[in-house]
Design a protein around this motif. Structure first.
Motif, PDB file in Angstrom:
ATOM      1  N   ARG A  29       0.820  -1.204   0.000  1.00  0.00           N
ATOM      2  CA  ARG A  29       0.000   0.000   0.000  1.00  0.00           C
ATOM      3  C   ARG A  29       0.862   1.265   0.000  1.00  0.00           C
ATOM      4  O   ARG A  29       0.391   2.354   0.208  1.00  0.00           O
ATOM      5  CB  ARG A  29      -0.904   0.027   1.226  1.00  0.00           C
ATOM      6  CG  ARG A  29      -1.874  -1.094   1.261  1.00  0.00           C
ATOM      7  CD  ARG A  29      -2.730  -0.951   2.469  1.00  0.00           C
ATOM      8  NE  ARG A  29      -3.306  -2.228   2.835  1.00  0.00           N
ATOM      9  CZ  ARG A  29      -3.677  -2.529   4.056  1.00  0.00           C
ATOM     10  NH1 ARG A  29      -3.547  -1.666   5.018  1.00  0.00           N
ATOM     11  NH2 ARG A  29      -4.194  -3.694   4.317  1.00  0.00           N
ATOM     12  N   ASP A  42      -3.383   4.589  -6.830  1.00  0.00           N
ATOM     13  CA  ASP A  42      -2.389   3.534  -6.759  1.00  0.00           C
ATOM     14  C   ASP A  42      -1.418   3.671  -7.930  1.00  0.00           C
ATOM     15  O   ASP A  42      -1.590   4.490  -8.822  1.00  0.00           O
ATOM     16  CB  ASP A  42      -3.044   2.156  -6.684  1.00  0.00           C
ATOM     17  CG  ASP A  42      -3.810   1.833  -7.945  1.00  0.00           C
ATOM     18  OD1 ASP A  42      -3.577   2.486  -8.974  1.00  0.00           O
ATOM     19  OD2 ASP A  42      -4.631   0.908  -7.878  1.00  0.00           O
ATOM     20  N   LYS A  99      -6.603  -2.529  -3.914  1.00  0.00           N
ATOM     21  CA  LYS A  99      -6.456  -2.317  -2.465  1.00  0.00           C
ATOM     22  C   LYS A  99      -7.420  -3.195  -1.693  1.00  0.00           C
ATOM     23  O   LYS A  99      -7.087  -3.770  -0.662  1.00  0.00           O
ATOM     24  CB  LYS A  99      -6.731  -0.847  -2.125  1.00  0.00           C
ATOM     25  CG  LYS A  99      -5.576   0.060  -2.422  1.00  0.00           C
ATOM     26  CD  LYS A  99      -5.944   1.458  -2.000  1.00  0.00           C
ATOM     27  CE  LYS A  99      -4.841   2.426  -2.391  1.00  0.00           C
ATOM     28  NZ  LYS A  99      -5.240   3.799  -2.132  1.00  0.00           N
TER      29      LYS A  99
END
Ligand code: FES
Length: 284
Positions: A29, A42, A99
């Motif tokens: 992450r 991301d 995610k």
């Protein structure tokens, strides 16, 4: 290395693997700078955005009369359109599918390892706390011996913590018996030739508790009538073998130690080591 040690090492290794797994998932992450991207775009989205910007810049150059290549001319129409750019905030962008899956996998893996650790600890707990399944002290060897032999009568002593009947055993009976190969089921007796043996109270037929019978000098199961002599050897009924017994020893403090983690099974004895019955039965 004992079984307990092996399990403890196993649990530690499992915990380390769980921790590494969680760290790896969590690190995914983070962006290249190490900053946490909670709520940010991301890397996949950033890369696509950069490619799009590059294509738009090249298309713009081509349309202004600079050196144009076939590739530039062939850039997709959507890149050359002069659409107004709309920035999306982190909150608006929310949690991406990647995610979501990363977090779900981390959560499932973490829960699995917690469950596994609890199950492993539950399995080895009896050995850790010293209850049934581990060595149990029955008390003074000499005191127990005086208790179980009274005159010519044997009165087995029940040790609840070890679920065992403690009975005397004459060492001269050992050669040729069912225990010749496992003498560790008899403790002591070096001075007077009489040691002690610990019989598991559980009937080997279907597991009922087997009481002793003073009159017959044996053990008689109330469930289906299996009978064993006072050394726990099969005499009658549906039981498939002798009563099971535990490894025993005398520690330096003079205590009889019953190792309930070491169970010894023996077939019906061909050479009985004691006469039976020595009086009326308790169970018909
Ligand atoms: S359980 Fe003891 S004889 Fe069946």
């Amino acid at each position: 290395m004992s079984t307990t040690t092996i399990f403890i090492v196993f649990v530690i290794i499992a915990a380390v693997i769980a921790a590494v797994g969680i760290i790896v998932v969590a690190s995914r992450r983070q962006d290249a700078d190490g900053a946490v991207t909670q709520g940010e775009l991301d890397r996949g989205a950033k890369k696509a955005d950069q490619a799009k910007r590059k294509a738009m810049a090249q298309a713009s150059e081509a349309s202004n009369g600079s050196v144009a290549t076939a590739t530039m001319v062939a850039a997709p129409a959507e890149y050359v359109e002069d659409k107004p750019r709309v920035d999306v905030t982190a909150d608006e962008y929310g949690v991406t599918r990647r995610k979501f899956f990363n977090r779900a996998i981390g959560l499932v893996f973490g829960l699995f390892m917690i469950q596994f650790t609890i199950a492993s600890l539950a399995f080895i707990w009896p050995k850790l706390k010293g209850g049934f399944g581990s060595p149990v002290s029955a008390g003074s060897f000499e005191a127990i011996k005086a208790e179980v032999i009274q005159g010519g009568t044997v009165i087995p002593k029940f040790v609840a913590a070890a679920q065992s009947w403690v009975v005397p055993f004459e060492l001269e009976e050992l050669p040729g018996s069912s225990y010749e190969e496992t003498p560790f089921v008899i403790a002591g007796g070096e001075s007077d030739g009489v040691g002690l043996m610990a019989l598991w109270q559980r009937c080997v037929h279907l597991g009922c508790r087997v009481p002793s019978c003073e009159s017959s000098q044996g053990f008689e199961c109330p469930c289906h009538g299996s009978k064993y002599n006072r050394h726990g050897e099969y005499e009658d009924g549906p039981a498939p073998r002798n009563l099971d017994r535990f490894a025993v020893s005398v520690n330096p403090g003079g205590e009889l130690i019953i190792d309930t983690g070491t169970i010894v099974q023996t077939a019906r004895s061909k050479n009985k080591t004691v006469g039976y019955p020595q009086g009326p039965f308790c169970v018909g």
